[in-house]
Design a protein around this motif. Structure first.
Motif, PDB file in Angstrom:
ATOM      1  N   VAL A  67       0.836  -1.200   0.000  1.00 33.91           N
ATOM      2  CA  VAL A  67       0.000   0.000   0.000  1.00 33.91           C
ATOM      3  C   VAL A  67       0.874   1.254   0.000  1.00 33.91           C
ATOM      4  O   VAL A  67       0.563   2.249  -0.670  1.00 33.91           O
ATOM      5  CB  VAL A  67      -0.950  -0.008   1.222  1.00 33.91           C
ATOM      6  CG1 VAL A  67      -1.758   1.279   1.279  1.00 33.91           C
ATOM      7  CG2 VAL A  67      -1.875  -1.216   1.160  1.00 33.91           C
ATOM      8  N   ALA A  68       1.969   1.217   0.734  1.00 35.62           N
ATOM      9  CA  ALA A  68       2.872   2.369   0.792  1.00 35.62           C
ATOM     10  C   ALA A  68       3.415   2.711  -0.583  1.00 35.62           C
ATOM     11  O   ALA A  68       3.517   3.888  -0.962  1.00 35.62           O
ATOM     12  CB  ALA A  68       4.018   2.082   1.758  1.00 35.62           C
ATOM     13  N   ALA A  69       3.760   1.671  -1.365  1.00 37.72           N
ATOM     14  CA  ALA A  69       4.286   1.910  -2.710  1.00 37.72           C
ATOM     15  C   ALA A  69       3.225   2.541  -3.602  1.00 37.72           C
ATOM     16  O   ALA A  69       3.513   3.460  -4.380  1.00 37.72           O
ATOM     17  CB  ALA A  69       4.779   0.594  -3.316  1.00 37.72           C
ATOM     18  N   TYR A  70       1.978   2.055  -3.503  1.00 40.83           N
ATOM     19  CA  TYR A  70       0.899   2.610  -4.328  1.00 40.83           C
ATOM     20  C   TYR A  70       0.633   4.073  -3.971  1.00 40.83           C
ATOM     21  O   TYR A  70       0.471   4.925  -4.852  1.00 40.83           O
ATOM     22  CB  TYR A  70      -0.371   1.794  -4.160  1.00 40.83           C
ATOM     23  CG  TYR A  70      -0.334   0.450  -4.850  1.00 40.83           C
ATOM     24  CD1 TYR A  70       0.205   0.309  -6.124  1.00 40.83           C
ATOM     25  CD2 TYR A  70      -0.842  -0.690  -4.232  1.00 40.83           C
ATOM     26  CE1 TYR A  70       0.255  -0.915  -6.763  1.00 40.83           C
ATOM     27  CE2 TYR A  70      -0.806  -1.929  -4.862  1.00 40.83           C
ATOM     28  CZ  TYR A  70      -0.254  -2.032  -6.124  1.00 40.83           C
ATOM     29  OH  TYR A  70      -0.213  -3.240  -6.761  1.00 40.83           O
ATOM     30  N   ILE A  71       0.581   4.365  -2.679  1.00 41.67           N
ATOM     31  CA  ILE A  71       0.284   5.739  -2.244  1.00 41.67           C
ATOM     32  C   ILE A  71       1.412   6.678  -2.650  1.00 41.67           C
ATOM     33  O   ILE A  71       1.183   7.772  -3.182  1.00 41.67           O
ATOM     34  CB  ILE A  71       0.053   5.778  -0.729  1.00 41.67           C
ATOM     35  CG1 ILE A  71      -1.220   4.994  -0.359  1.00 41.67           C
ATOM     36  CG2 ILE A  71      -0.056   7.216  -0.237  1.00 41.67           C
ATOM     37  CD1 ILE A  71      -1.471   4.893   1.123  1.00 41.67           C
ATOM     38  N   SER A  72       2.653   6.260  -2.410  1.00 41.12           N
ATOM     39  CA  SER A  72       3.796   7.104  -2.788  1.00 41.12           C
ATOM     40  C   SER A  72       3.867   7.262  -4.305  1.00 41.12           C
ATOM     41  O   SER A  72       4.187   8.357  -4.806  1.00 41.12           O
ATOM     42  CB  SER A  72       5.097   6.493  -2.263  1.00 41.12           C
ATOM     43  OG  SER A  72       5.088   6.424  -0.849  1.00 41.12           O
ATOM     44  N   GLY A  73       3.579   6.187  -5.039  1.00 40.41           N
ATOM     45  CA  GLY A  73       3.577   6.277  -6.492  1.00 40.41           C
ATOM     46  C   GLY A  73       2.541   7.262  -6.994  1.00 40.41           C
ATOM     47  O   GLY A  73       2.798   8.046  -7.921  1.00 40.41           O
ATOM     48  N   ALA A  74       1.347   7.249  -6.382  1.00 40.82           N
ATOM     49  CA  ALA A  74       0.312   8.217  -6.754  1.00 40.82           C
ATOM     50  C   ALA A  74       0.776   9.639  -6.454  1.00 40.82           C
ATOM     51  O   ALA A  74       0.508  10.573  -7.227  1.00 40.82           O
ATOM     52  CB  ALA A  74      -0.982   7.904  -6.005  1.00 40.82           C
ATOM     53  N   GLY A  75       1.494   9.811  -5.348  1.00 40.14           N
ATOM     54  CA  GLY A  75       2.013  11.131  -5.009  1.00 40.14           C
ATOM     55  C   GLY A  75       3.020  11.634  -6.030  1.00 40.14           C
ATOM     56  O   GLY A  75       3.012  12.822  -6.402  1.00 40.14           O
ATOM     57  N   THR A  76       3.880  10.740  -6.523  1.00 44.03           N
ATOM     58  CA  THR A  76       4.856  11.162  -7.540  1.00 44.03           C
ATOM     59  C   THR A  76       4.160  11.565  -8.834  1.00 44.03           C
ATOM     60  O   THR A  76       4.581  12.521  -9.502  1.00 44.03           O
ATOM     61  CB  THR A  76       5.863  10.040  -7.828  1.00 44.03           C
ATOM     62  OG1 THR A  76       5.162   8.881  -8.321  1.00 44.03           O
ATOM     63  CG2 THR A  76       6.633   9.657  -6.581  1.00 44.03           C
ATOM     64  N   MET A  77       3.086  10.859  -9.195  1.00 38.32           N
ATOM     65  CA  MET A  77       2.358  11.227 -10.412  1.00 38.32           C
ATOM     66  C   MET A  77       1.671  12.585 -10.251  1.00 38.32           C
ATOM     67  O   MET A  77       1.550  13.354 -11.207  1.00 38.32           O
ATOM     68  CB  MET A  77       1.338  10.149 -10.755  1.00 38.32           C
ATOM     69  CG  MET A  77       1.951   8.817 -11.180  1.00 38.32           C
ATOM     70  SD  MET A  77       3.066   8.949 -12.628  1.00 38.32           S
ATOM     71  CE  MET A  77       4.690   8.957 -11.825  1.00 38.32           C
ATOM     72  N   ALA A  78       1.197  12.884  -9.034  1.00 43.83           N
ATOM     73  CA  ALA A  78       0.603  14.205  -8.786  1.00 43.83           C
ATOM     74  C   ALA A  78       1.659  15.297  -8.941  1.00 43.83           C
ATOM     75  O   ALA A  78       1.392  16.361  -9.519  1.00 43.83           O
ATOM     76  CB  ALA A  78      -0.025  14.250  -7.392  1.00 43.83           C
ATOM     77  N   LEU A  79       2.862  15.048  -8.432  1.00 40.68           N
ATOM     78  CA  LEU A  79       3.941  16.032  -8.596  1.00 40.68           C
ATOM     79  C   LEU A  79       4.334  16.185 -10.065  1.00 40.68           C
ATOM     80  O   LEU A  79       4.651  17.284 -10.522  1.00 40.68           O
ATOM     81  CB  LEU A  79       5.159  15.605  -7.772  1.00 40.68           C
ATOM     82  CG  LEU A  79       5.047  15.754  -6.254  1.00 40.68           C
ATOM     83  CD1 LEU A  79       6.348  15.349  -5.582  1.00 40.68           C
ATOM     84  CD2 LEU A  79       4.687  17.180  -5.874  1.00 40.68           C
ATOM     85  N   LEU A  80       4.318  15.063 -10.806  1.00 40.80           N
ATOM     86  CA  LEU A  80       4.584  15.146 -12.241  1.00 40.80           C
ATOM     87  C   LEU A  80       3.551  16.038 -12.918  1.00 40.80           C
ATOM     88  O   LEU A  80       3.886  16.860 -13.786  1.00 40.80           O
ATOM     89  CB  LEU A  80       4.575  13.750 -12.856  1.00 40.80           C
ATOM     90  CG  LEU A  80       4.752  13.675 -14.379  1.00 40.80           C
ATOM     91  CD1 LEU A  80       6.075  14.293 -14.802  1.00 40.80           C
ATOM     92  CD2 LEU A  80       4.652  12.224 -14.864  1.00 40.80           C
ATOM     93  N   GLY A  81       2.278  15.887 -12.510  1.00 37.11           N
ATOM     94  CA  GLY A  81       1.230  16.750 -13.048  1.00 37.11           C
ATOM     95  C   GLY A  81       1.476  18.209 -12.723  1.00 37.11           C
ATOM     96  O   GLY A  81       1.256  19.100 -13.564  1.00 37.11           O
ATOM     97  N   ALA A  82       1.958  18.487 -11.523  1.00 34.61           N
ATOM     98  CA  ALA A  82       2.254  19.874 -11.137  1.00 34.61           C
ATOM     99  C   ALA A  82       3.357  20.460 -12.011  1.00 34.61           C
ATOM    100  O   ALA A  82       3.290  21.626 -12.433  1.00 34.61           O
ATOM    101  CB  ALA A  82       2.651  19.933  -9.663  1.00 34.61           C
ATOM    102  N   VAL A  83       4.376  19.662 -12.294  1.00 37.55           N
ATOM    103  CA  VAL A  83       5.466  20.135 -13.149  1.00 37.55           C
ATOM    104  C   VAL A  83       4.954  20.406 -14.563  1.00 37.55           C
ATOM    105  O   VAL A  83       5.350  21.385 -15.211  1.00 37.55           O
ATOM    106  CB  VAL A  83       6.617  19.106 -13.165  1.00 37.55           C
ATOM    107  CG1 VAL A  83       7.697  19.524 -14.169  1.00 37.55           C
ATOM    108  CG2 VAL A  83       7.234  18.977 -11.781  1.00 37.55           C
ATOM    109  N   LEU A  84       4.063  19.543 -15.049  1.00 39.02           N
ATOM    110  CA  LEU A  84       3.497  19.757 -16.378  1.00 39.02           C
ATOM    111  C   LEU A  84       2.707  21.063 -16.432  1.00 39.02           C
ATOM    112  O   LEU A  84       2.794  21.820 -17.405  1.00 39.02           O
ATOM    113  CB  LEU A  84       2.585  18.582 -16.754  1.00 39.02           C
ATOM    114  CG  LEU A  84       3.267  17.243 -17.036  1.00 39.02           C
ATOM    115  CD1 LEU A  84       2.236  16.151 -17.242  1.00 39.02           C
ATOM    116  CD2 LEU A  84       4.174  17.360 -18.255  1.00 39.02           C
TER     117      LEU A  84
END
Length: 834
Positions: free
Chosen positions: A428-445
């Motif tokens: 679960v930790a990997a899924y949650i952290s992975g979702a967080g990285t994708m949100a940050l990627l969206g912010a950079v975009l």
């Protein structure tokens, strides 16, 4: 208006077809994945159908019984029941097969069904065994073990005695429970099988009905004849439905992963199309204004642009559908290569796949064109009276909505990552952290236009200093329209981010695994059994200890208990060949009747040093063990005990799980001396830490190459987007380029300017993507780390450098045609263009 749209499509056919290739690649990935899923379903259905074909009734153990299987008396009662034309048990027994190198291979034998219609396999070559000294093997086993008809095949008995059989046939296995076990598969006569079955009872009996007897009637008759005590009855149709229900989940998991990569490719492709339409609309400002002047309404202009998008989407869908068949065939060949190179390539094209191809290709293209189409409706008729505007006049304003969106995505990403890192390294930790990285990627975009200026200035500093005016012009062009540049580089940034993320995580996992191997295998060599349920003979340890080059031998056992398992090892190996990290207590106190527990297991059970652990063995019986230490380390299993203590449990009564060996200092020929002993045992497999690391690296490299290939498509689409953007930009700046030529810029300098501009755009996406990928890789590593295993960040600079170099080379190639076109344009004709 329709004639105008058609005329516009004819005038821009090459440009629109060129732009549609990006979507076509994305559609090809989607349709290829769907075709692959259908092919896997078809293959699984064919295999599972074999295990249920001609079966009119099936008798199995019920879930509430403690029986070990169906007894011979029950089997006889089934065969004597009214309406039974034939009945055969289904069973398997582990029967090691001796390979050409003299070592045993994990294999499972099944008895040949006496009723031919109930056999769950198809004859491939030769025939089935008639005599007790004959054997048939699965075709994959024959291929991997290099067996040919007429050859003598040796099987290993329980006492390591070898029994010879003549290979008379090969067959293809169905999708039965036995086939799912893995390993090699073979068929013996029922009598020969009994010699290996160790009194194991069959788990199922399948029945064929006599002519005129329905399946339900057969089930009722068999139930009445054998009784319902501990048995479950079902018809052949019910058996088929139950088995086919497993297919969707098995094929669906893999296709879901592939569809995730396809979605990434589509997102990248949609960005390319959006950017393409944005540039096309900017270039057609005067044309659209003239249409408004002659009476075209806003709605007609909007529909005209969308009509072009629909045509582009349809063309892309056709190309993508055909390309998808090739993608599916390629993926199937890759999958088959992991399975030994066998397997048929199937290309089923369902109606849903065709609809999905056209829906995805058209919808994605139209959605990507909506915003540019709306922008087209805002062109004022008065613009027709002016010269063509350079789209660079669009000011890179940062709206409130953009800032708020970026802030929101950043807050969500940081919050998710912080929460994921607070968990103790579970899935679960990997899924949650992975979702967080994708949100940050969206912010950079979202913040892309703001990043273009600073990044462009940094990356352009060296080219400006080395290449002079052309590089200065290229840097100015790259930063002229931040929104367009950000949209162009965003596609590449997504692909590079994910590729570098996967690469960093994979290499970090590799180094961690190597460190774990060093921890688990402090010995120079380890001897293990090639067959999981056959322990190494005890005398082998004594023989190895007698080798002059060997300094120390440490045999180990494994105790399988109720919901736990423990390692047994001699006390003399503690601190040398076995050295876990002690958290509390002392391994010096580990004597007979005591146990040292792994920290995680101790915390789960609420135990500490001085507590008493009651261990119930899988073979029965309880043992009360005093906890003398709590430690960490993979070799611990759930705990460690002495060899004497492990012998109290039935599963470890004879033999060893492994034997660790440490050589004397300076013993250069130690391996040869050890092999002289292990070669005599068909079970003993010699391994070293270096060999284990090499095997792990090979497996990881295969997976990494597969993922690189999947993500590589998104990178290719992104680079194609850069080429497309540059091509359209050259057309847009025809007059500007001609003026530069008139002012003294040579053809070579003009080409250099466009090449440097392409490289700068590629580097923007690649550099930002690499930075994000490495950072996100660290987040994923931390999120999956636990108290037992900590995954440290390992940055593979060589691989990432190759990726960066590949982006530069691709950018140069992408700029080749646009630069050639710009250089060939006449100066007079360019200046004269309105």
């Amino acid at each position: 208006m329709l004639r105008t749209i058609i005329a516009g499509l004819r005038a821009r056919t090459a440009r629109l077809v060129l732009s549609s290739i990006a979507i076509a690649l994305g559609v090809a990935f989607v349709t290829g994945t769907l075709v692959l899923g259908d092919a896997m379903n078809a293959s699984l259905r064919d295999e599972f159908a074999r295990s249920a074909r001609n079966v009119d009734a099936a008798v199995t153990l019920s879930g509430t019984t403690d029986a070990r299987g169906i007894t011979p008396q029950q089997l006889d009662a089934i065969r004597r029941a009214p309406g039974v034309a034939g009945a055969d048990p289904r069973n398997s027994a582990p029967v090691p097969l001796i390979a050409a190198n003299g070592k045993a291979r994990q294999a499972y034998a099944t008895p040949l069904a006496t009723t031919p219609e109930l056999r769950e396999y198809d004859l491939d070559q030769g025939r089935y065994p008639d005599a007790d000294d004959e054997i048939a093997v699965d075709a994959r086993t024959a291929e991997s073990a290099k067996l040919t008809l007429g050859q003598s095949v040796e099987l290993l008995g329980e006492d390591e005695s070898r029994r010879s059989y003549t290979l008379v046939g090969t067959y293809t296995q169905g999708g039965s429970e036995i086939a799912m076990m893995g390993g090699d598969h073979l068929v013996l006569t029922p009598t020969a099988f009994t010699g290996f079955s160790r009194d194991e009872l069959p788990y199922e009996v399948v029945v064929a009905a006599a002519p005129g007897v329905s399946q339900q009637q057969l089930v009722d008759d068999v139930r009445a004849a054998v009784g319902e005590d501990g048995l479950s009855f079902r018809t052949g149709e019910e058996m088929t439905r139950a088995q086919l229900a497993q297919i969707s989940s098995q094929a669906g998991e893999f296709t879901t992963v592939l569809l995730a990569f396809a979605l990434i490719a589509l997102v990248v492709a949609s960005m390319v199309i959006y950017n393409t339409f944005t540039i096309l609309i900017a270039q057609r400002t005067r044309e659209l204004a003239l249409m408004r002047c002659v009476g075209a309404s806003r709605g007609q202009v909007f529909r005209g642009v969308l009509a072009e998008a629909v045509v582009m989407g349809l063309v892309a869908s056709v190309i993508g559908l055909l390309g998808g068949l090739g993608v599916s065939a390629l993926l199937q060949k890759v999958i088959n290569s992991f399975n030994g190179g066998s397997g048929e390539v199937l290309l089923p094209v369902a109606g849903t796949t065709v609809l999905a191809a056209f829906a995805v290709g058209t919808v994605v293209t139209v959605l990507a064109a909506v915003l540019p189409a709306r922008r087209a409706t805002r062109v004022a008729p008065v613009a027709a009276l002016r010269s063509q505007l350079d789209s660079g006049e669009e000011v890179a304003r940062t709206g409130v909505l953009r800032v708020l969106t970026a802030v929101l995505l950043t807050a969500v990403g940081v919050g998710a990552i912080a929460y994921g890192l607070s968990l103790n390294g579970d899935e679960v930790a990997a899924y949650i952290s992975g979702a967080g990285t994708m949100a940050l990627l969206g912010a950079v975009l979202v913040l892309g236009p703001l990043l273009v200026g600073p990044v462009n200035r940094v990356l352009g500093a060296l080219p400006r200093a080395l290449l002079g005016v052309p590089a200065k012009l290229a840097s100015a062009n790259a930063g002229r329209n931040p929104k367009r540049t950000a949209a162009t580089t965003a596609a590449l940034m997504i692909g590079v981010t994910i590729v570098s993320l996967v690469t960093v995580v994979a290499n970090s996992a590799r180094e961690t695994a190597n460190a774990q191997v060093d921890e688990r295998m402090p010995a120079d060599y380890t001897v293990t059994s090639s067959v999981w349920d056959r322990p190494l003979p005890e005398e082998l340890a004594d023989q190895l200890a007698a080798v002059p080059q060997v300094a120390e031998v440490a045999p180990t056992t494994t105790v399988y208990a109720d919901r736990a398992y423990f390692t047994g090892i001699g006390r003399e190996a503690l601190g040398s060949l076995f050295r876990p990290v002690v958290v509390s207590g002392s391994l010096d106190d580990l004597v007979d009747g005591t146990v040292a527990l792994r920290q995680e297991y101790a915390e789960e059970q609420g135990l500490a040093v001085g507590s008493t652990l009651v261990v119930e063995g899988m073979g029965g019986g309880e043992q009360s063990l005093r906890v003398v230490a709590v430690a960490t380390g993979n070799r611990l299993a759930d705990g460690v005990m002495t060899l004497e203590t492990s012998r109290r449990f039935e599963r470890t009564a004879e033999g060893y799980e492994s034997i660790m060996i440490k050589l004397r200092d300076g013993a250069s020929d130690g391996r040869a001396a050890i092999e002289a002993i292990t070669d005599a045992s068909p079970l003993a497999v010699l391994d070293s830490a270096a060999e284990t690391k090499e095997q792990l690296s090979e497996q990881l490299d295969q997976v990494l190459a597969f993922i690189w290939a999947l993500i590589g498509l998104a990178v290719v689409i992104a680079l194609f987007g850069i080429a497309n953007t540059l091509t359209l930009s050259v057309l847009e700046r025809t007059r500007e380029s001609a003026l530069l030529r008139a002012l003294g810029l040579t053809k070579g300098q003009l080409r250099l300017m466009l090449v440097v501009e392409s490289i700068l755009m590629a580097l923007m996406g690649a550099v930002i993507g690499l930075a994000l990928g490495v950072g996100f890789g660290w987040v994923i590593n931390r999120s999956v780390s636990s108290d037992d295993v900590s995954i440290d960040l390992v940055v593979p600079f060589g691989q990432l450098g190759v990726m960066l170099l590949a982006a530069v080379v691709a950018a140069v190639l992408a700029a080749a045609l646009p630069a050639r076109r710009a250089a060939r344009t006449s100066v007079i004709a360019g200046i004269a263009e309105a």
